[in-house]
Design a protein around this motif. Structure first.
Motif: not given
Length: 444
Positions: A347-350, A399-400, A413-416
């Motif tokens: 949640t925080l990362d996006v 996040g996605v 992206s998911r990988d990121e």
């Protein structure tokens, strides 16, 4: 060699004995340390006055810069009033502080999230709401914890409606998500379908209410759901539900139990494929003869803390195929700690504005999928806390989903997202290990 019942009972007493000794030794579990370099005293001119004035001016012009210039983007508050702490009940804000500190520790070590324990000395839900709203400028998210029902539903709804940062109640959404993860895995083992199963709920508190909601969102047919509280089965027309404080129960009575089944608590076990128990600490809250009336290949989630409603070995003796509890010293721990650090990390990362049911369902699916990669069986439904590679996977799924729902201010992206989560969690864990190695955290 398998332990005897007596040996397992003795094992179950050990954590409480150790907790008293170690809490006193360390005087709590959390501290604050700088995250910036301090080369010498002259650096204070950058980090504090006069240099700090310039970031302040920039944030005043553009409030979103607070996420760039401060730790708000990685900081949350863990807030309680101490009215429903674990299975201990209304023990007050001071007595709840050890639990909140523990929560903050798990947030940091497992999710790389900086969490602050805040225990409020009020039982008034409106004062609670007002205080939390006033705290939001300093935090990127709010984790509500151990609040009695029914006010916990009101507090969550009001804060989610008015706050500009994500707010969730871990005892509701976190518990629901980890229960769903366990159910997903149990269904894979038994071969049953989510829209066919008959589900019972022993207890109608925050944990079970949220689990009912998220399971229905995930595909459980509400007509196949039976719920009981301390007075027996909940059904439409039960006169005591007319009281306004029971509006949540009244709503559940209207959408479940279409046959109007009544009776005692044992009714939710009859023919049930799965029963979720969140009541008072056991043992002997759930009877072996109740479990014996469940369907073939039944699943029982006996999750009261600190002691489950029935000992897992007794439930298996009664015929349950899969038994889960909330304890880390038994197989199949169904514990929020496998969900909340990763959910907030993602949640925080996006920089998501909310935590939705869909984000929780995505977390649950990923948690079950991770366990499946390792190898599902009756005593392994979801990963354990030491399988830390799982947390970035769950965080990325959250996040996605936030990005897909249009709730995110940052797109990756998911990988990121996995890479970002892995790095933040690695730093948190390596910092702890380094402090221990250097003797700055003493060993016992």
């Amino acid at each position: 060699m398998d332990l005897t019942n007596e040996e397992m009972l003795e094992k179950a007493k050990k954590p409480a004995e150790e907790a008293i000794k170690l809490h006193r030794f360390y005087h709590g579990k959390m501290q604050t340390v700088p995250k910036c370099c301090i080369r010498d005293i002259s650096d204070f001119a950058i980090w504090y006055t006069p240099g700090v004035a310039e970031p302040c001016r920039q944030i005043q012009k553009n409030p979103d810069l607070v996420y760039e210039f401060t730790n708000k983007a990685n900081a949350i508050a863990v807030v309680t009033d101490g009215t429903r702490v674990l299975g201990l009940g209304d023990i007050g804000p001071e007595a709840g502080l050890p639990v909140m500190e523990g929560k903050c520790m798990l947030f940091k070590y497992l999710g790389g999230v900086d969490a602050v324990a805040i225990c409020l000395d009020t039982k008034d839900p409106d004062k609670f709401i007002e205080t939390v709203k006033n705290l939001t400028p300093a935090f990127g998210g709010i984790n509500l914890e151990d609040i009695a029902q029914p006010k916990c539903f009101y507090i969550l709804d009001e804060l989610r409606k008015d706050c500009k940062i994500p707010v969730w109640h871990d005892d509701q959404q976190g518990t629901a998500a980890v229960n769903l993860a366990g159910l997903y895995s149990g269904l894979k083992i038994t071969g049953k379908k989510i829209d066919d199963i008959k589900v019972g709920f022993l207890g109608c508190g925050a944990a079970n209410v949220a689990t009912i909601r998220i399971l229905i969102s995930a595909g459980v047919n509400p007509k196949n759901v039976l719920i009981t509280d301390s007075k027996g089965v909940i059904y439409s027309g039960r006169s005591d539900l007319d009281d306004v404080k029971y509006d949540v129960k009244r709503h559940l009575a209207q959408i479940t139990n279409p046959d109007g089944i009544s009776g005692g608590q044992e009714k939710v076990f009859e023919g049930a494929d799965v029963v979720f128990c969140y009541t008072k600490p056991g043992p002997d809250v759930v009877k072996k003869e109740w479990v014996a009336k469940m369907a073939n290949d039944a699943m029982l989630f006996a999750c009261a803390n600190p002691v489950p409603e029935i000992w897992p070995w007794e439930a298996k003796e009664a015929g349950a195929r899969i038994v889960a509890t909330g304890r880390s010293d038994f197989p199949n721990q169904i514990n929020n700690s496998l969900i909340f650090p990763a959910v907030f990390r993602g949640t925080l990362d996006v920089r998501a504005s909310a935590i939705t049911d869909e984000m929780c369902i995505a977390a649950a699916k990923t948690l079950s999928d991770c366990a499946e990669k390792i190898g599902l069986h009756e005593d392994y439904l979801i990963p354990t806390m030491d399988e830390t590679w799982v947390y970035p996977q769950v965080a990325a799924s959250v996040g996605v989903k936030a990005i897909e729902q249009g709730l995110a201010k940052i797109t990756m992206s998911r990988d990121e997202l996995i890479q970002v989560a892995e790095e933040k969690i690695r730093i948190a864990q390596e910092t702890t290990k380094m402090l221990m190695k250097e003797g700055l955290i003493k060993s016992v």
